[in-house]
Design a protein around this motif. Structure first.
Motif, PDB file in Angstrom:
ATOM      1  N   ASP A 142       0.838  -1.203   0.000  1.00 40.57           N
ATOM      2  CA  ASP A 142       0.000   0.000   0.000  1.00 40.57           C
ATOM      3  C   ASP A 142       0.868   1.245   0.000  1.00 40.57           C
ATOM      4  OD1 ASP A 142      -2.615  -1.149   0.091  1.00 40.57           O
ATOM      5  OD2 ASP A 142      -2.274  -1.655   2.197  1.00 40.57           O
ATOM      6  N   ARG A 143       0.688   2.080  -0.990  1.00 41.98           N
ATOM      7  CA  ARG A 143       1.280   3.407  -1.111  1.00 41.98           C
ATOM      8  C   ARG A 143       2.779   3.360  -1.413  1.00 41.98           C
ATOM      9  NH1 ARG A 143       0.367   7.384   3.199  1.00 41.98           N
ATOM     10  NH2 ARG A 143      -0.047   8.871   1.522  1.00 41.98           N
ATOM     11  N   SER A 144       3.243   4.406  -2.044  1.00 41.03           N
ATOM     12  CA  SER A 144       4.651   4.541  -2.402  1.00 41.03           C
ATOM     13  C   SER A 144       5.490   4.833  -1.169  1.00 41.03           C
ATOM     14  CB  SER A 144       4.817   5.674  -3.413  1.00 41.03           C
ATOM     15  OG  SER A 144       6.176   5.924  -3.684  1.00 41.03           O
ATOM     16  N   GLY A 145       6.720   4.342  -1.174  1.00 39.82           N
ATOM     17  CA  GLY A 145       7.637   4.713  -0.111  1.00 39.82           C
ATOM     18  C   GLY A 145       8.011   6.181  -0.231  1.00 39.82           C
ATOM     19  N   PRO A 146       8.309   6.860   0.881  1.00 38.44           N
ATOM     20  CA  PRO A 146       8.684   8.275   0.832  1.00 38.44           C
ATOM     21  C   PRO A 146      10.014   8.473   0.107  1.00 38.44           C
ATOM     22  CG  PRO A 146       8.091   7.592   3.064  1.00 38.44           C
ATOM     23  CD  PRO A 146       8.259   6.344   2.256  1.00 38.44           C
ATOM     24  N   PRO A 147      10.261   9.670  -0.420  1.00 37.41           N
ATOM     25  CA  PRO A 147      11.568   9.958  -1.022  1.00 37.41           C
ATOM     26  C   PRO A 147      12.665   9.959   0.048  1.00 37.41           C
ATOM     27  CG  PRO A 147       9.914  11.614  -1.640  1.00 37.41           C
ATOM     28  CD  PRO A 147       9.337  10.805  -0.517  1.00 37.41           C
ATOM     29  N   GLU A 148      13.873   9.633  -0.374  1.00 32.42           N
ATOM     30  CA  GLU A 148      15.016   9.733   0.537  1.00 32.42           C
ATOM     31  C   GLU A 148      15.224  11.193   0.942  1.00 32.42           C
ATOM     32  OE1 GLU A 148      17.019   7.534   1.860  1.00 32.42           O
ATOM     33  OE2 GLU A 148      16.912   5.694   0.646  1.00 32.42           O
ATOM     34  N   ASP A 149      15.694  11.385   2.176  1.00 30.04           N
ATOM     35  CA  ASP A 149      16.107  12.696   2.690  1.00 30.04           C
ATOM     36  C   ASP A 149      14.977  13.724   2.714  1.00 30.04           C
ATOM     37  OD1 ASP A 149      18.797  11.750   2.946  1.00 30.04           O
ATOM     38  OD2 ASP A 149      19.082  12.088   0.795  1.00 30.04           O
ATOM     39  N   VAL A 150      13.742  13.238   2.879  1.00 28.82           N
ATOM     40  CA  VAL A 150      12.604  14.151   2.919  1.00 28.82           C
ATOM     41  C   VAL A 150      12.364  14.704   4.320  1.00 28.82           C
ATOM     42  CG1 VAL A 150      10.771  12.494   3.426  1.00 28.82           C
ATOM     43  CG2 VAL A 150      10.283  14.443   1.931  1.00 28.82           C
ATOM     44  N   GLY A 151      13.033  14.131   5.321  1.00 29.04           N
ATOM     45  CA  GLY A 151      12.911  14.670   6.667  1.00 29.04           C
ATOM     46  C   GLY A 151      12.099  13.843   7.636  1.00 29.04           C
ATOM     47  N   GLY A 152      11.952  12.547   7.343  1.00 27.50           N
ATOM     48  CA  GLY A 152      11.200  11.681   8.248  1.00 27.50           C
ATOM     49  C   GLY A 152       9.699  11.893   8.123  1.00 27.50           C
ATOM     50  N   PRO A 153       8.911  11.272   9.006  1.00 27.69           N
ATOM     51  CA  PRO A 153       7.450  11.386   8.924  1.00 27.69           C
ATOM     52  C   PRO A 153       6.938  12.822   8.916  1.00 27.69           C
ATOM     53  CG  PRO A 153       8.035   9.606  10.404  1.00 27.69           C
ATOM     54  CD  PRO A 153       9.319  10.310  10.062  1.00 27.69           C
ATOM     55  N   HIS A 154       7.511  13.681   9.764  1.00 25.67           N
ATOM     56  CA  HIS A 154       7.062  15.076   9.809  1.00 25.67           C
ATOM     57  C   HIS A 154       7.411  15.791   8.511  1.00 25.67           C
ATOM     58  CE1 HIS A 154       5.942  18.943  11.504  1.00 25.67           C
ATOM     59  NE2 HIS A 154       7.112  19.437  11.128  1.00 25.67           N
ATOM     60  N   GLY A 155       8.629  15.583   8.045  1.00 30.81           N
ATOM     61  CA  GLY A 155       9.045  16.213   6.797  1.00 30.81           C
ATOM     62  C   GLY A 155       8.245  15.706   5.614  1.00 30.81           C
ATOM     63  N   TYR A 156       7.884  14.427   5.657  1.00 30.71           N
ATOM     64  CA  TYR A 156       7.089  13.864   4.566  1.00 30.71           C
ATOM     65  C   TYR A 156       5.692  14.482   4.531  1.00 30.71           C
ATOM     66  CZ  TYR A 156       5.147  10.362   1.377  1.00 30.71           C
ATOM     67  OH  TYR A 156       4.543   9.734   0.303  1.00 30.71           O
ATOM     68  N   ALA A 157       5.110  14.723   5.696  1.00 27.60           N
ATOM     69  CA  ALA A 157       3.795  15.364   5.761  1.00 27.60           C
ATOM     70  C   ALA A 157       3.857  16.768   5.150  1.00 27.60           C
ATOM     71  CB  ALA A 157       3.309  15.431   7.205  1.00 27.60           C
ATOM     72  N   GLU A 158       4.921  17.511   5.460  1.00 35.54           N
ATOM     73  CA  GLU A 158       5.077  18.838   4.883  1.00 35.54           C
ATOM     74  C   GLU A 158       5.317  18.761   3.383  1.00 35.54           C
ATOM     75  OE1 GLU A 158       8.245  20.591   7.113  1.00 35.54           O
ATOM     76  OE2 GLU A 158       6.898  21.279   8.716  1.00 35.54           O
ATOM     77  N   PHE A 159       6.102  17.775   2.956  1.00 35.84           N
ATOM     78  CA  PHE A 159       6.349  17.573   1.525  1.00 35.84           C
ATOM     79  C   PHE A 159       5.050  17.301   0.780  1.00 35.84           C
ATOM     80  CE2 PHE A 159       6.538  14.128  -1.588  1.00 35.84           C
ATOM     81  CZ  PHE A 159       7.264  14.729  -2.618  1.00 35.84           C
ATOM     82  N   LEU A 160       4.209  16.410   1.341  1.00 37.37           N
ATOM     83  CA  LEU A 160       2.950  16.074   0.685  1.00 37.37           C
ATOM     84  C   LEU A 160       2.022  17.276   0.596  1.00 37.37           C
ATOM     85  CD1 LEU A 160       2.073  12.534   2.118  1.00 37.37           C
ATOM     86  CD2 LEU A 160       2.950  13.099  -0.151  1.00 37.37           C
ATOM     87  N   GLU A 161       2.043  18.102   1.617  1.00 37.24           N
ATOM     88  CA  GLU A 161       1.209  19.308   1.598  1.00 37.24           C
ATOM     89  C   GLU A 161       1.598  20.188   0.412  1.00 37.24           C
ATOM     90  OE1 GLU A 161       0.114  23.170   4.434  1.00 37.24           O
ATOM     91  OE2 GLU A 161       1.398  21.551   5.196  1.00 37.24           O
ATOM     92  N   ALA A 162       2.903  20.355   0.216  1.00 35.84           N
ATOM     93  CA  ALA A 162       3.374  21.170  -0.907  1.00 35.84           C
ATOM     94  C   ALA A 162       3.153  20.458  -2.236  1.00 35.84           C
ATOM     95  CB  ALA A 162       4.856  21.506  -0.723  1.00 35.84           C
TER      96      ALA A 162
END
Length: 215
Positions: A142-162
């Motif tokens: 289920d779902r794609s893995g996050p990009p490398e060096d995105v900043g962990g779960p918190h950084g990934y949430a901010e990345f997805l928002e943008a």
């Protein structure tokens, strides 16, 4: 199909299924993996890297009841708070699985990239081996893995928002950075299994990076 020669007391009659997900992300990014009993933790690391789309660019470790397994050579300076045991020396067959289906599964914590702090929870259970199946394999994702060096779960949430919001100041930059092929909800099971096969061939029972160093 379960093998007709199934022997309930023979280790080769079983495989291990690992229900695993990245902790701290909702909806879950998950994989269901099936592995042979002979698989060791170094090989499991390669399977996890392939299945989540990580690039093995950072340190990792397995935490099993407070005992740490990984590549001890990465702690030659002794900075780790825990002794690191060699991951190749622990295999799936070494875990104690109950014959009672009501018992709780074995759990492992796999940590990758100590800066981003990606923590993966693995719940292991032993199941009969299917005849004619090549292991390891991924049977659900289920779902794609996050990009490398995105900043962990918190950084990934901010990345997805943008990434999702065309009006966000960082929208175009995030889209360029991650590339056109990325979509957070996409997950190609066939591609994951091809990546697992490639990783297993490269690892040859050990970590891939060791093979690269010796070649």
């Amino acid at each position: 199909m379960v093998s007709h020669m199934f022997d309930p007391f023979a280790p080769d009659s079983y495989i291990v299924r690992a229900e695993t997900h990245i902790i701290g992300i909702e909806p879950r990014i998950s994989r269901t993996l099936e592995m042979p009993m002979a698989l060791n933790l170094a090989q499991l690391h390669e399977v996890l890297q392939a299945s989540f789309g990580w690039t093995d660019s950072h340190l990792h470790q397995f935490n099993i009841g407070g005992i740490i397994y990984g590549a001890p050579e990465f702690d030659d300076d002794g900075l780790s708070a825990n002794r690191i045991f060699e991951a190749t020396e622990l295999r799936m067959i070494d875990f104690v699985f109950s014959y009672d289906s009501d018992e709780q599964p074995v759990t492992i914590l796999y940590e990758y990239d100590f800066g981003d702090n990606w923590r993966h929870l693995l719940r292991l259970e032993r199941l009969p081996r299917e005849e004619g199946v090549n292991y390891p394999r991924c049977i659900a994702a289920d779902r794609s893995g996050p990009p490398e060096d995105v900043g962990g779960p918190h950084g990934y949430a901010e990345f997805l928002e943008a990434w999702h919001d065309p009006g966000h100041d960082e929208h175009k930059a995030m889209r360029r950075w991650v590339g056109r092929k990325f979509h957070p909800e996409n997950c190609d099971l066939d591609a994951i299994n091809k990546a697992i096969v490639k990783a297993m061939r490269a690892s040859r029972g050990d970590y891939c990076f060791r093979g690269h160093q010796s070649s």
